[in-house]
Enzyme design. Structure first.
Site, mmCIF file in Angstrom:
data_model
loop_
_atom_site.group_PDB
_atom_site.id
_atom_site.type_symbol
_atom_site.label_atom_id
_atom_site.label_comp_id
_atom_site.label_asym_id
_atom_site.label_seq_id
_atom_site.Cartn_x
_atom_site.Cartn_y
_atom_site.Cartn_z
ATOM 1 N N ASP A 221 0.867 -1.195 0.000
ATOM 2 C CA ASP A 221 0.000 0.000 0.000
ATOM 3 C C ASP A 221 0.896 1.236 0.000
ATOM 4 O OD1 ASP A 221 -1.907 1.950 0.479
ATOM 5 O OD2 ASP A 221 -2.951 0.821 2.035
ATOM 6 N N ARG A 223 -0.378 4.431 -0.712
ATOM 7 C CA ARG A 223 -1.221 5.630 -0.803
ATOM 8 C C ARG A 223 -0.743 6.702 0.172
ATOM 9 N NH1 ARG A 223 -6.877 2.668 -0.113
ATOM 10 N NH2 ARG A 223 -5.524 1.305 1.102
HETATM 11 N N1 LIG Z 1 -3.205 -3.835 -5.289
HETATM 12 C C1 LIG Z 1 -4.514 -4.107 -5.323
HETATM 13 N N2 LIG Z 1 -5.362 -3.085 -5.148
HETATM 14 C C2 LIG Z 1 -6.685 -3.361 -5.177
HETATM 15 C C3 LIG Z 1 -7.183 -4.661 -5.396
HETATM 16 N N3 LIG Z 1 -8.530 -4.592 -5.390
HETATM 17 C C4 LIG Z 1 -8.851 -3.298 -5.178
HETATM 18 N N4 LIG Z 1 -7.750 -2.553 -5.045
HETATM 19 C C5 LIG Z 1 -7.593 -1.120 -4.758
HETATM 20 O O1 LIG Z 1 -7.766 -0.945 -3.385
HETATM 21 C C6 LIG Z 1 -8.077 0.414 -3.131
HETATM 22 C C7 LIG Z 1 -9.094 0.445 -2.006
HETATM 23 O O2 LIG Z 1 -8.388 0.057 -0.866
HETATM 24 P P1 LIG Z 1 -8.906 -0.992 0.162
HETATM 25 O O3 LIG Z 1 -7.719 -1.539 0.873
HETATM 26 O O4 LIG Z 1 -9.805 -1.962 -0.505
HETATM 27 O O5 LIG Z 1 -9.819 -0.181 1.142
HETATM 28 P P2 LIG Z 1 -9.426 1.135 1.923
HETATM 29 O O6 LIG Z 1 -9.822 2.286 1.067
HETATM 30 O O7 LIG Z 1 -8.010 1.117 2.370
HETATM 31 O O8 LIG Z 1 -10.281 1.020 3.228
HETATM 32 P P3 LIG Z 1 -11.761 1.492 3.472
HETATM 33 O O9 LIG Z 1 -11.680 2.955 3.796
HETATM 34 O O10 LIG Z 1 -12.264 0.698 4.588
HETATM 35 O O11 LIG Z 1 -12.474 1.243 2.191
HETATM 36 C C8 LIG Z 1 -8.534 1.006 -4.458
HETATM 37 O O12 LIG Z 1 -7.507 1.887 -4.879
HETATM 38 C C9 LIG Z 1 -8.596 -0.203 -5.392
HETATM 39 O O13 LIG Z 1 -8.211 0.130 -6.714
HETATM 40 C C10 LIG Z 1 -6.252 -5.720 -5.578
HETATM 41 O O14 LIG Z 1 -6.596 -6.871 -5.737
HETATM 42 N N5 LIG Z 1 -4.927 -5.391 -5.532
#
Ligand SMILES: Nc1nc2c(ncn2[C@@H]2O[C@H](COP(=O)(O)OP(=O)(O)OP(=O)(O)O)[C@@H](O)[C@H]2O)c(=O)[nH]1
Length: 337
Positions: A221, A223
């Site tokens: 991650d 971000r």
């Molecule tokens: N690397 C990767 N990213 C993914 C996958 N599926 C979805 N994503 C990305 O995950 C991101 C969302 O993050 P999540 O970890 O699902 O959720 P979060 O935003 O951290 O947490 P919440 O606030 O609870 O939704 C988006 O940018 C999606 O594009 C995957 O299989 N692999």
């Protein structure tokens, strides 16, 4: 687009605008448009059209000078009323561009557009936020920080819950008549769309989301949320009730200086294709999902909700556990064929 390419594009727009102005002045001064060759006239027409495109854009470059000169150069023109007042948010790397009303299938929202330069990478992105109500100056404003997911939000993929969470958040702030959904261009937890597709390919062999990234040498991650702090400041929001299940997101936002007073859970219903993804979120990334992904019983029946599973599920055969990879594999296979 790479940073260099993005900056190069910005630079070329700015310089073509400048050159066009000079060319126009010279030609006016030289007079005798009729005498100009047809090719020259066409070139001029194209340049004028390009010049219009450049000036209508509220800010075609991320330089503070160009943002202010872009609006001041417009004063007195007939376009004035359409030109938003772009400005830098605090002394940061985020620039407010414009706000408009947006009618959607869920209701009417305020949509604000920004441009943001990432603090380490300098990659330029365009964060947006959807606002319901007058959030300015308030405490405990419900805020969802949402990262792009092209596969679910545009293509309708069932592999994750991103689109469901986005819908849920937009509906929540509408029903609550107050709140903000900040949308960031951080596809695939920041690794980008093409890398996410590569990770999906690796997941086809059974790896979960975390291991798939690692097999590709990609971070779990990456971000970053500096734009969120800037947008929250821009809106003069004093503190936020964050719509998330992700403790990392809360920590990162607090590190950025966002005052998070509470958390609003954002748990969706699992489906046959998203179960593994949700399980990995809870087990590998510590998201608070309270087993929401376990919507099936010993006999392999699948349920719409945890409540329904609890009420109707066959949990008599304790020799089979929900955690077994095989069981998950069988269930997923049933859905796929
Ligand atoms: N690397 C990767 N990213 C993914 C996958 N599926 C979805 N994503 C990305 O995950 C991101 C969302 O993050 P999540 O970890 O699902 O959720 P979060 O935003 O951290 O947490 P919440 O606030 O609870 O939704 C988006 O940018 C999606 O594009 C995957 O299989 N692999």
């Amino acid at each position: 687009m790479t940073t260099a390419a993005a900056l190069a594009r910005t630079a070329s727009i700015a310089s073509s605008s400048h050159n066009n102005t000079v060319v126009m002045n010279n030609n006016n001064g030289g007079g005798g448009r009729k005498l100009l060759a047809r090719g020259t006239r066409l070139r001029q027409r194209r340049q004028r059209r390009r010049r219009r495109d450049v000036t209508i854009s509220p800010s075609s470059s991320l330089s503070a000078d160009s943002a202010s000169s872009s609006s001041s150069s417009q004063s007195g023109t007939t376009n004035d009323e359409f030109i938003p007042q772009s400005y830098w948010v605090a002394e940061s790397q985020t620039q407010f561009i414009a706000e408009t009303k947006l009618p959607t299938d869920k209701g009417f929202y305020r949509l604000r557009g920004y441009r943001h330069r990432g603090p380490k990478t300098h990659v330029i992105t365009e964060p947006t936020c959807m606002i319901y109500g007058n959030v300015e100056g308030l405490e405990n404003v419900p805020v969802r920080v949402h990262d792009a997911c092209f596969t679910s939000e545009v293509l309708g993929s069932l592999k994750c819950d991103c689109k469901q969470q986005l819908d849920m958040a937009l509906e929540y702030i509408r029903d609550n008549e107050l709140g903000v959904v900040i949308y960031l261009e951080q596809e695939g937890r920041g690794i980008g769309l093409a890398n996410k597709i590569a990770a999906y390919k690796v997941q086809e062999s059974g790896a979960d989301t975390v291991d798939a990234n690692r097999k590709l040498g990609l971070p779990d991650d990456i971000r970053e949320y500096s734009a969120v702090r800037n947008i929250v400041d821009d809106l003069n929001i004093k503190s936020v009730a964050l719509m998330t299940n992700n403790p990392r997101k809360i920590n990162e936002l607090e590190k950025e200086g966002v005052n998070v007073t509470s958390r609003i859970p954002c748990v969706t219903k699992a489906n046959l294709f998203s179960e593994k993804y949700l399980e990995a979120k809870e087990r590998r990334m510590s998201h608070v999902l309270n087993d929401s992904w376990r919507y099936f019983d010993n006999a392999g029946q699948v349920f719409e909700s945890k409540d329904e599973a609890d009420a109707k599920g066959d949990f008599s055969d304790y020799s089979m556990t929900w955690d077994e990879e095989d069981e998950l594999g069988n269930i997923a296979a049933k859905g796929i064929h």
